[in-house]
Each structure stands twice: as structure tokens, then as C-alpha cells.
Enzyme design. Sequence first.
Site, PDB file in Angstrom:
ATOM      1  N   ASP A  57       1.168  -4.916   3.525  1.00 33.82           N
ATOM      2  CA  ASP A  57       1.353  -3.534   3.072  1.00 33.82           C
ATOM      3  C   ASP A  57       0.074  -2.710   3.247  1.00 33.82           C
ATOM      4  OD1 ASP A  57       3.809  -4.487   2.254  1.00 33.82           O
ATOM      5  OD2 ASP A  57       3.599  -3.836   0.167  1.00 33.82           O
ATOM      6  N   HIS A 195      -1.918  -7.696   1.960  1.00 31.58           N
ATOM      7  CA  HIS A 195      -2.316  -6.338   2.338  1.00 31.58           C
ATOM      8  C   HIS A 195      -3.277  -6.363   3.527  1.00 31.58           C
ATOM      9  CE1 HIS A 195      -0.899  -6.038  -1.814  1.00 31.58           C
ATOM     10  NE2 HIS A 195      -0.559  -4.802  -1.517  1.00 31.58           N
TER      11      HIS A 195
HETATM   12 ZN    ZN Z   1       1.146  -0.847  -1.311  1.00 30.46          ZN
END
Ligand code: ZN
Length: 237
Positions: A57, A195
Site C-alpha cells: 500500500d 507498504h
Molecule cells: Zn495506506
Amino acid sequence: MGVVSRARRASAGMLLAGAGVGAVQVAPLVSWQPAVRRRLPRLQGSGRADHVALTFDDGPDPESTPQLLDLLDDLGVRATFFVLGSMVAAAPSLARRLVDDGHEVALHGWHHRNSLLVSPRALDTVEESAGVRPDLYRPPYGVLSAATAYAARSLGLTTVLWGAWGADWGVTATPASVLRTLAPDLVGGTTVLLHDSDCTSSPGSWRSTLGAVRPLVDGLRARRLTVGALGEHGLPV
Ligand SMILES: [Zn+2]
């Protein structure tokens, strides 16, 4: 960073089912409990028992994402990237590289905000830059309202959260802590959340993510699990 971390921790308990499509408030209705997770297999990204989906993400980020892409290429792994429209607008060629490298591009919003809306602008920007229109959506912080789910559906997006996360955003995260945090939920069929950018995390935290990816993939493969993108994950329809 504390706010972000608290929000992310809180989001684990904020799966919102919402009684009506027209509901506009965001409030936690159910907890992130195993019984609930079993009832929401697609939302938590449960797929084939012999497969683990790898998702990243908050990118794409010119500082960190290319290094992750090089590593994934070396490992022969394809992943799903839930990108931010604002990040794609700042680095459109990187969005194209995601696709050129064989990865899936999915939508995470425009800015990283807890919003009831799904940004059509973000969807269009990602499509223009990456050359493909995302069909998967993950709301920032995983906070999902009935209104958000409806907005996503109306844009042709299927919402997918995650089944395991590495808490790779924290200031104290290390590759070892990421692997330790993932471990209890690292079962066949799960979707892993990591991430590829620190744009909403502790500065430099992406290095912990990067350091965890190779041992994560090696460990899963040693368990005869295939690692790949959500498109290969066999999500329930
Ligand atoms: Zn996020």
C-alpha cells in the site's frame, strides 16, 4: 506518526458492515475477530489454501518502490500494489513500471485519508498513468463504511482488506519485527499487507519492509506455498 499508527491499529477493529447502503456515518460495528473474519472471506482476502497474496500500500514512491520492484523481480514474485492517486500523479512512469513488471495495480484512494468517498479522480489518474483500470480497492486505514463499499462497487471496484500485516509502518519496525508480527496469521490463503512507501509511515520504514520480503517469500516457499498477486489468489466471488 503516532496518529497514523494509532489509526492503523484502530482500523483492525473497524470493519463496518453498515445496515443500509445510504448510511453515511463511520462507526465500528464489529470487531476484527476470527468468527467475523470467517464470515467475510473475500473482504479479508482469503484465497486458495496453497497461495499467499502479497500486497503493498501507499506507493508508488520513487525512493522505495523501484528497490522493491527489483527485489520482486529477482524473487520472481508478482504482487498487488494499492496505490494512491496523489503518488501516481507525482510518479506516473512508476505506475507504468508496476504494470510492465507484471504486477497488479489497485486503488487505495487519492490522499491517504479516512474518507467515505472513493475518488473517481484517483481511478482515472491511475488508469491514465498505468494503462490499466484498477478493479480492486482498499480504503485508507481499512476503514470501510456501507457508503464507501457502495461507492466502490458503483465504480466497478471490489474491496479487499487483508488477513495478515507486518506493522511495517512503525518507527521501531525492523525486518525481524515485521516477520514476527506476520507469523501468527501467515497461513495458506491469507493476504499480506505491507507498504512500499513511508508517505504515511515513519520515515525510512520502507527499509524494514524491503528487508523482510526475501525471508518472507523464502519462508512461504519452504512451506510449499505460492506467493503472488490477488488476481491469482482465487478470491471468492
Ligand atoms: Zn495506506
